[in-house]
Design a protein around this motif. Structure first.
Motif, mmCIF file in Angstrom:
data_model
loop_
_atom_site.group_PDB
_atom_site.id
_atom_site.type_symbol
_atom_site.label_atom_id
_atom_site.label_comp_id
_atom_site.label_asym_id
_atom_site.label_seq_id
_atom_site.Cartn_x
_atom_site.Cartn_y
_atom_site.Cartn_z
ATOM 1 N N UNK A 1 -5.459 -21.724 25.508
ATOM 2 C CA UNK A 1 -6.407 -22.284 26.482
ATOM 3 C C UNK A 1 -5.639 -23.040 27.573
ATOM 4 N N UNK A 2 -4.523 -23.653 27.207
ATOM 5 C CA UNK A 2 -3.734 -24.373 28.222
ATOM 6 C C UNK A 2 -3.208 -23.416 29.282
ATOM 7 N N UNK A 3 -2.836 -22.219 28.868
ATOM 8 C CA UNK A 3 -2.391 -21.212 29.850
ATOM 9 C C UNK A 3 -3.538 -20.886 30.813
ATOM 10 N N UNK A 4 -4.733 -20.726 30.251
ATOM 11 C CA UNK A 4 -5.896 -20.412 31.091
ATOM 12 C C UNK A 4 -6.102 -21.554 32.094
ATOM 13 N N UNK A 5 -5.992 -22.789 31.605
ATOM 14 C CA UNK A 5 -6.186 -23.955 32.487
ATOM 15 C C UNK A 5 -5.130 -23.964 33.599
ATOM 16 N N UNK A 6 -3.897 -23.618 33.252
ATOM 17 C CA UNK A 6 -2.836 -23.620 34.277
ATOM 18 C C UNK A 6 -3.141 -22.592 35.368
ATOM 19 N N UNK A 7 -3.636 -21.437 34.956
ATOM 20 C CA UNK A 7 -3.941 -20.386 35.947
ATOM 21 C C UNK A 7 -5.084 -20.847 36.858
ATOM 22 N N UNK A 8 -6.086 -21.478 36.277
ATOM 23 C CA UNK A 8 -7.229 -21.942 37.092
ATOM 24 C C UNK A 8 -6.766 -23.034 38.065
ATOM 25 N N UNK A 9 -5.911 -23.930 37.582
ATOM 26 C CA UNK A 9 -5.420 -25.002 38.472
ATOM 27 C C UNK A 9 -4.583 -24.413 39.598
ATOM 28 N N UNK A 10 -3.813 -23.398 39.253
ATOM 29 C CA UNK A 10 -3.017 -22.719 40.285
ATOM 30 C C UNK A 10 -3.943 -22.144 41.359
ATOM 31 N N UNK A 11 -4.981 -21.457 40.912
ATOM 32 C CA UNK A 11 -5.914 -20.852 41.871
ATOM 33 C C UNK A 11 -6.593 -21.922 42.717
ATOM 34 N N UNK A 12 -6.875 -23.060 42.111
ATOM 35 C CA UNK A 12 -7.611 -24.096 42.842
ATOM 36 C C UNK A 12 -6.791 -24.658 44.000
ATOM 37 N N UNK A 13 -5.478 -24.480 43.930
ATOM 38 C CA UNK A 13 -4.644 -24.990 45.020
ATOM 39 C C UNK A 13 -4.482 -23.986 46.154
ATOM 40 N N UNK B 1 -8.015 -19.163 48.653
ATOM 41 C CA UNK B 1 -8.845 -17.982 48.449
ATOM 42 C C UNK B 1 -8.747 -17.338 47.069
ATOM 43 N N UNK B 2 -7.783 -17.759 46.240
ATOM 44 C CA UNK B 2 -7.615 -17.070 44.959
ATOM 45 C C UNK B 2 -8.783 -17.328 44.008
ATOM 46 N N UNK B 3 -9.277 -16.273 43.395
ATOM 47 C CA UNK B 3 -10.318 -16.434 42.368
ATOM 48 C C UNK B 3 -9.788 -15.868 41.052
ATOM 49 N N UNK B 4 -10.446 -16.227 39.967
ATOM 50 C CA UNK B 4 -9.963 -15.877 38.627
ATOM 51 C C UNK B 4 -11.090 -15.232 37.827
ATOM 52 N N UNK B 5 -10.824 -14.085 37.262
ATOM 53 C CA UNK B 5 -11.837 -13.428 36.418
ATOM 54 C C UNK B 5 -11.323 -13.317 34.992
ATOM 55 N N UNK C 1 -26.995 -23.758 40.670
ATOM 56 C CA UNK C 1 -26.061 -24.264 41.688
ATOM 57 C C UNK C 1 -25.486 -25.625 41.291
ATOM 58 N N UNK C 2 -26.366 -26.475 40.722
ATOM 59 C CA UNK C 2 -25.858 -27.800 40.300
ATOM 60 C C UNK C 2 -24.790 -27.642 39.224
ATOM 61 N N UNK C 3 -25.016 -26.703 38.341
ATOM 62 C CA UNK C 3 -24.034 -26.452 37.289
ATOM 63 C C UNK C 3 -22.727 -25.946 37.893
ATOM 64 N N UNK C 4 -22.869 -25.090 38.899
ATOM 65 C CA UNK C 4 -21.661 -24.578 39.566
ATOM 66 C C UNK C 4 -20.916 -25.743 40.214
ATOM 67 N N UNK C 5 -21.663 -26.609 40.888
ATOM 68 C CA UNK C 5 -21.037 -27.737 41.581
ATOM 69 C C UNK C 5 -20.331 -28.664 40.588
ATOM 70 N N UNK C 6 -20.850 -28.765 39.365
ATOM 71 C CA UNK C 6 -20.208 -29.637 38.371
ATOM 72 C C UNK C 6 -18.977 -29.004 37.746
ATOM 73 N N UNK C 7 -19.097 -27.726 37.388
ATOM 74 C CA UNK C 7 -18.059 -27.150 36.529
ATOM 75 C C UNK C 7 -17.088 -26.210 37.243
ATOM 76 N N UNK C 8 -17.490 -25.717 38.397
ATOM 77 C CA UNK C 8 -16.583 -24.826 39.150
ATOM 78 C C UNK C 8 -16.861 -25.000 40.646
ATOM 79 N N UNK C 9 -16.666 -26.212 41.149
ATOM 80 C CA UNK C 9 -17.111 -26.501 42.529
ATOM 81 C C UNK C 9 -16.391 -25.654 43.571
ATOM 82 N N UNK C 10 -15.171 -25.182 43.256
ATOM 83 C CA UNK C 10 -14.446 -24.376 44.257
ATOM 84 C C UNK C 10 -14.730 -22.883 44.086
#
Ligand code: FAD
Length: 525
Positions: free
Chosen positions: A71-83, A86-90, A499-508
């Protein structure tokens, strides 16, 4: 080519990468992205497979496929994308979506199957912890063979991942009793779009728990699920009853899912099929086995172009006397209105029953139709409109069949917790699952000679007719392409919450871009 992760560039360097493209074999401009990430897993730049799905209607390659170790690897990839802007993660499960839901166009795909999919049964036997990328077939085999236990709610086909079905609902013939698979998990580990690794349940981070279940992958990536178990039976009595009249079929199906005469089958499904001898769409498709009689003289003269089949299963154990099982079955089917003489029965092991579609898969693979495109359409249609739907869709548009199963069975709203993200028709306790599971045959049965594009168009026509006639229905496994209005209508009065859920958990809006619900620069509307 698999590129193992180097550690020599600081991860913040990603901010200086405005444009990403993949123009070389090793990932070209993308490779530096991963340097310094310290993943335990691997990154693969051969992404051809990650750009396809079971539907075969779309293709869209990601820039890279990450095979996370944790799960930490998954978190690292998401944090990378957040910086990146335009990158999105599926998250990709077994890529058995139809309409590109698990794709990440020029983004990052995460291969969940490669993650630790340990299956750990709790010593109490009440639940099992499994990785989000575990296949349900693996869960079944491990739980039954090592512990004599099994999850309560299934899908018809088990080569799907736990995270993939929990992101939608996961329905089959047990859902009338236990609810969909989303109702049979008590805890999740989720990596949110913020890159947080969180454990959630109805009592802990509950909003995340309810959001993620049926949340189309929009709020987090499921890395572990705790699934309820029950003792697994040894055997299944598998029964098919054929109906000429739609009203008899629905009356009996609704009677059975609503409690019947006290006793209850363990599985209730049904399907429509064509009233002809066509080998794919007609009478032979309703036979359980070659010994199952299908004598059309038993059909009432009023039967129309389409017939209906109720599919039932009753669990029992080896120590139960066969005669007692027979009696129980007779008691339960005795008062039903099927065409007498048109009943088939088989006895199979519980595991064999749950793996029944695998046999069909093997045949379809041998015929070359498994890997051809699948223009499937799944709907939930309210009981109040199902008879009208039957008249307009099954008896008219689809009267020659679709080259595959036309599933049709009732579900109960009270088994679905409305705090979860799944969207159901607006009214009533009973609604129907309608599944048009089309296959493309090299030959064309009578009256059925549609190209894949025509099948897609016919699906669209069916959805348009449902709208025009004002049917109370929702798409299951929804897809609306780029049409934001389609999504807004789909969610209806749940749109604000979604939308509120999106704004809380995946705002970007990093997660699950293949659905095209949100774009990276979205604003609540
Ligand atoms: P994918 O197609 O890989 O992903 C589906 C979606 O879930 C994507 O948006 C993806 O990003 C997201 N996702 C995947 N993994 C995760 C994760 N770990 N965390 C968060 N999001 C994730 N459905 C039923 O309900 N009942 C059935 O009986 C049934 N039978 C089917 C039979 C066949 C042959 C096929 C092809 C499909 C069937 N389905 C059925 C539909 C199936 O449940 C969905 O398509 C499901 O999403 C496929 O699972 P997957 O592992 O292939 O997911």
């Amino acid at each position: 080519m698999i590129a193992y992760i180097d550690r020599f560039v600081h991860e913040n360097d990603v901010e200086s990468m405005p444009e990403l493209d993949r123009d070389e074999e090793d990932g070209g401009g993308v490779l530096p992205l991963f340097k310094g990430l310290e993943l335990q897993g691997t990154v693969d730049f051969d992404t051809a497979a990650a750009g396809k799905d079971f539907g075969g209607l779309q293709s869209s390659e990601p820039l890279a496929m990450i095979r996370p170790a944790s799960a930490d690897d998954v978190a690292r990839v998401i944090k990378l994308a957040s910086r990146s802007p335009q990158l999105a993660v599926a998250a990709q499960g077994n890529r058995h979506s139809i309409n590109g839901q698990a794709m990440a166009h020029r983004g990052l795909a995460i291969d969940m199957k490669s993650m630790d999919s340990r299956i750990q049964v709790d010593p109490s036997g009440s639940h099992v912890d499994v990785g989000g990328g575990a296949l349900w077939e693996e869960v079944l085999k491990r739980c039954v063979s090592d512990h004599g236990l099994a999850p309560r709610s299934w899908t018809d086909y088990l080569d799907l991942t736990v995270g993939g079905t929990l992101s939608n609902a996961g329905v089959s013939g047990q859902a009338f009793r236990y609810g969909p698979q989303t109702e049979n998990v008590t805890e999740l580990e989720v990596v949110t779009g913020n890159g947080d690794v969180l454990v959630c349940s109805p009592n802990q981070n509950s909003e995340l728990f309810f959001s993620v279940l049926g949340g189309l992958g929009q709020f987090g990536i499921i890395t572990r699920a705790r699934i309820l178990l029950q003792p697994a039976p040894d055997m299944v009595r598998w029964i098919r009853l054929v109906y000429g009249e739609f009203s008899d079929f629905t009356a009996d199906a609704e009677f059975l899912v609503s409690g019947g005469a006290g006793d209850s089958f363990d599985y209730v499904e049904g399907f429509a099929f064509v009233n002809s001898d066509d080998p794919v769409n007609g009478w032979p498709s309703a036979r359980l086995h070659t010994g199952h009689p299908f004598d059309p003289t038993h059909m009432p003269p009023s039967a129309g172009p389409v017939l209906y089949c109720l599919e039932l299963a009753l669990h029992y154990n080896n120590h139960h006397r066969r005669s007692a099982v027979d009696k129980r079955v007779e008691r339960m089917v005795g008062g039903l209105r099927y065409c007498k003489g048109m009943r088939g029965e088989a006895e199979v092991s519980y595991v064999e029953f749950l793996l029944r579609v695998k046999r069909a898969e093997e045949e379809a693979k041998a015929n070359g139709i498994w890997d051809a495109p699948h223009a499937w359409l799944n709907l939930f249609v309210s009981k109040s409109h199902i008879a009208h739907f039957d008249a307009v869709v099954f008896k008219n548009i689809l009267k020659h069949g679709i080259g595959g199963p036309m599933l049709l069975y009732p579900l109960l709203r009270s088994k679905w917790d409305s705090r979860k993200s799944v969207v159901l028709p607006a009214e009533g306790e009973i609604f129907y699952l309608v599944g048009l599971l089309r296959f493309s045959f090299p030959y064309h049965p009578k009256g059925l000679n549609l190209s894949v594009d025509e099948m897609v168009a016919q699906n669209e026509e069916i959805v348009e007719i449902c709208k025009r006639k004002g049917f109370d229905f929702k798409l299951y496994l929804p897809h609306y392409g780029d049409r934001k209005e389609g999504w807004r209508q789909h969610f209806g009065n749940q749109w604000t919450r979604f939308q509120q859920r999106k704004a809380s958990f995946d705002p970007r809006a990093i997660l699950a871009p293949g659905l095209k619900i949100f774009s990276r620069n979205w604003q609540p509307s």
